[in-house]
Design an enzyme around this catalytic site. Structure first.
Site, PDB file in Angstrom:
ATOM      1  N   CYS A 199     184.497 127.057  77.555  1.00 11.56           N
ATOM      2  CA  CYS A 199     184.993 126.814  76.192  1.00 11.56           C
ATOM      3  C   CYS A 199     186.242 125.967  76.355  1.00 11.56           C
ATOM      4  CB  CYS A 199     185.288 128.138  75.489  1.00 11.56           C
ATOM      5  SG  CYS A 199     183.891 129.299  75.488  1.00 11.56           S
ATOM      6  N   LYS A 243     193.444 123.378  80.419  1.00 18.40           N
ATOM      7  CA  LYS A 243     192.928 124.110  81.581  1.00 18.40           C
ATOM      8  C   LYS A 243     191.973 123.230  82.388  1.00 18.40           C
ATOM      9  CE  LYS A 243     193.272 128.642  79.295  1.00 18.40           C
ATOM     10  NZ  LYS A 243     193.610 128.151  77.934  1.00 18.40           N
ATOM     11  N   ARG A 253     187.282 118.001  68.640  1.00 12.19           N
ATOM     12  CA  ARG A 253     188.108 118.551  69.714  1.00 12.19           C
ATOM     13  C   ARG A 253     187.718 117.939  71.055  1.00 12.19           C
ATOM     14  NH1 ARG A 253     190.407 123.811  69.297  1.00 12.19           N
ATOM     15  NH2 ARG A 253     189.221 124.538  71.095  1.00 12.19           N
ATOM     16  N   ASP A 296     177.095 124.721  72.467  1.00 17.15           N
ATOM     17  CA  ASP A 296     177.459 126.131  72.529  1.00 17.15           C
ATOM     18  C   ASP A 296     177.127 126.625  73.929  1.00 17.15           C
ATOM     19  OD1 ASP A 296     177.659 128.877  72.379  1.00 17.15           O
ATOM     20  OD2 ASP A 296     176.607 129.061  70.475  1.00 17.15           O
ATOM     21  N   ASP A 304     187.301 131.014  78.726  1.00 18.03           N
ATOM     22  CA  ASP A 304     188.383 131.350  77.804  1.00 18.03           C
ATOM     23  C   ASP A 304     187.800 131.274  76.381  1.00 18.03           C
ATOM     24  OD1 ASP A 304     191.360 131.810  77.559  1.00 18.03           O
ATOM     25  OD2 ASP A 304     191.156 130.077  76.250  1.00 18.03           O
ATOM     26  N   CYS A 315     193.806 134.812  74.713  1.00 20.61           N
ATOM     27  CA  CYS A 315     195.191 134.863  74.232  1.00 20.61           C
ATOM     28  C   CYS A 315     195.283 135.982  73.192  1.00 20.61           C
ATOM     29  CB  CYS A 315     195.634 133.523  73.663  1.00 20.61           C
ATOM     30  SG  CYS A 315     194.548 132.844  72.396  1.00 20.61           S
TER      31      CYS A 315
END
Length: 429
Positions: free
Chosen positions: A203, A209, A232, A254, A274, A326
Site C-alpha cells: 500500500c 517508504k 496518489r 488493490d 502499511d 499509524c
C-alpha cells in the site's frame, strides 16, 4: 504544500485560545462579517506567529488591513500576562505537550543521491550547528534554534527543532533529503532487504517508504508498489523520480487482487505492508481531538487488515514481512498480528524487532512485546505500530534478517536477547 498546510493548521489549533483573544480584542470578526472564525484564526496565526502570509488575493489584503490592530492587541496581551515571547502565552500543558507540535523535524538523508556527512556539511554552511549523534530522546527534546543532531536510533536520520521548514530548501527540492517522520522510517529500516532483492510495497502511496526501500536496496533489485488511487500514484511516481529511485514498478491495483502465483512475484522475499487504518496516531489528528472511531469502524478496519496481511504472507517466496500502522488501537495492531499468526500456525513467527526501542507492543498475547510502538510522548514521533514477521522452516532455525543496527545497540542492556547467542557459539566452533 499539504505538509505545510497540516503544520499550519496544527499550530493554529495549538494557539487557538490565544487567537480567540486577539480576534476579540481587535474586533476582527465584527469588522469582517463574511470571515469565518476558523479562517480568521489561520490568517492571524500566519500573520503574527508564522513565517508571513503565504496566501494571496483578498485574504492577504484583509489580514494586512487589520495588522496594526492585531499587533497592538498581541502586545497588550503579553503585557497583561507579563511575558515577552509568543510561546509563553500558551498554557503550560500546551507548551510542553509533545503532541502539540513538539515532535522534531526529522530529515532522512537520501543515500541514493548523497551521504550523511555531505548533508551535515551543507547545513553547517547554512548556519546550523551540528551537535553530533544524540545519546537520548531527551537530547532531541531539548533541540532549539539552528541546532541539529544525528538520530540515536536510525543511522541516516537528522533531527532538527520542531517546525523547522525545509520545503524550499535546495536539498529537499532536489531529492537529496526526504522529510519523513522517524516512526515512518521504521518499517523499511526493519524490513532491511538485501541489495538485489525483490520487494513488494503493498500500500505504497505517497511513496516515502518506497524511496527508503530503494535506498536500502541501493537501487539494486526490484520494487513492486501498489495503490488503488491513480492520483496518489502519479504524485508518488514524480517523487520517486526526483529521489533517483530506479528498478520499481507502480501498479494501480488493490493489493488483495494481486495474484500471488504470478511468476513475476516468484522471487519476492520481502514485503512491506502499511495498510489503511484509523490514523489515530497522527499528531495532526491528536491535536484536533477527533472522536475515537466506533467499535464497528475498528472491526471493519481490523477485518480488512487481517485479510491483507494474510494475503501478503501467501506469496510463496516471502521470507520477511513488516506490518505497520499509524494507529494507536490494539484492534488494528496486536490483535491483527495475533489473529493472522494463529491462522498460519507455525509457518511464521514474530521477530524481536529493535530490542533497544523503548516502547513495546501491548501484552495482548504471549510474544507481543516483540512488536514495537511509537508515540509523541515517549519517542517524540507520530503514534505508530510495527511488527516483523519471519518465515520459519520446520526443524530449521528461523533465519534472521534484522538489520545489524536494529539488533545491536548500546541501550540493549535491559532487553533479553536469547537468539543471537547460538550464532556466536557456532562461530567459535
Amino acid at each position: 504544500h499539504a505538509r505545510q498546510l497540516y503544520a499550519l493548521v496544527a499550530e493554529t489549533l495549538r494557539y487557538s485560545a490565544v487567537l480567540e483573544k486577539l480576534l476579540a480584542g481587535a474586533a476582527l470578526l465584527q469588522a469582517e462579517k463574511k470571515l469565518s472564525p476558523q479562517l480568521a484564526k489561520v490568517l492571524v496565526y500566519d500573520l503574527l506567529f508564522g513565517k508571513g502570509l503565504k496566501c494571496g488575493g483578498r485574504w492577504k489584503a484583509l489580514a494586512r488591513r487589520h495588522r496594526t490592530r492585531l499587533e497592538a492587541e498581541l502586545a497588550r496581551l503579553k503585557v497583561r500576562h507579563k511575558v515577552s515571547r509568543n510561546e509563553d502565552l500558551l498554557a503550560p500543558a500546551q507548551a510542553a505537550s509533545p503532541g502539540a507540535s513538539q515532535v522534531p523535524r526529522y530529515v532522512r538523508v537520501n543515500t541514493l543521491k548523497t551521504c550523511v556527512d555531505d548533508v551535515i556539511d551543507f547545513f553547517k554552511r547554512q548556519g546550523y550547528s551540528y551537535l553530533g549523534k544524540a545519546a537520548s530522546v531527551e537530547e532531541l527534546r531539548a533541540l532549539s534554534g539552528k541546532k541539529f543532531l544525528l538520530d540515536l536510533h536510525l543511522p541516516e536520520l537528522l533531527v532538527f527543532p520542531p517546525q523547522t521548514d525545509f520545503h524550499d530548501n535546495l536539498l529537499y527540492t532536489s531529492g537529496h533529503i526526504i522529510l519523513q517522520d522517524k516512526a515512518s522510517c521504521l518499517p523499511a529500516f526493519l524490513l532491511g532487504p538485501s541489495a538485489g532483492s525483490h520487494v513488494i510495497d503493498a500500500c505504497a502511496a505517497p511513496g516515502n517508504k518506497t524511496s527508503h526501500l530503494a535506498a536500502i536496496l541501493k537501487n539494486k533489485g526490484q520494487i513492486f508498489a501498489f495503490d488503488v488511487d491513480a492520483k496518489r500514484l502519479a504524485t508518488m511516481n514524480t517523487m520517486l523520480m526526483r529521489a533517483g529511485v530506479t528498478g520499481f514498478q507502480l501498479a494501480q491495483q488493490d493489493f488483495l487482487t494481486v495474484d500471488t502465483g504470478d511468476p513475476k512475484y516468484s522471487k519476492v522475499a520481502y514485503i512491506l505492508l502499511d495498510p489503511s487504518c484509523s490514523g489515530s496516531g497522527m499528531v495532526t489528528r491528536m491535536l484536533r481531538e477527533e472522536a475515537a472511531p466506533s467499535a464497528k469502524r475498528l472491526q471493519a478496519l481490523a477485518s480488512f487488515q487481517c485479510k491483507v496481511l494474510s494475503h501478503a504472507l501467501s506469496f510463496p517466496a516471502v521470507q520477511r514481512l513488516v506490518y505497520s500502522t499509524c494507529s494507536l488501537h490494539q484492534e488494528e495492531n496486536e490483535d491483527v498480528v495475533h489473529t493472522v499468526l494463529q491462522e498460519w500456525g507455525s509457518a511464521f513467527r514474530l521477530a524481536n524487532a529493535f530490542p533497544s526501542w523503548p516502547c513495546r507492543g501491548l501484552a495482548a498475547f504471549p510474544g507481543a512485546e516483540c512488536c514495537l510502538r511509537a508515540s509523541p510522548a515517549d519517542t517524540l514521533t507520530h503514534g505508530f505500530f510495527v511488527a516483523v514477521l519471519e518465515r520459519r522452516s520446520e526443524g530449521v532455525p528461523a533465519p534472521r534478517f534484522l538489520p545489524a543496527a536494529a539488533e545491536k545497540s548500546p541501550q540493549c542492556g535491559k532487553e533479553t536477547q536469547p537468539q543471537p547467542a547460538p550464532k556466536k557459539r557456532k562461530k567459535q566452533r
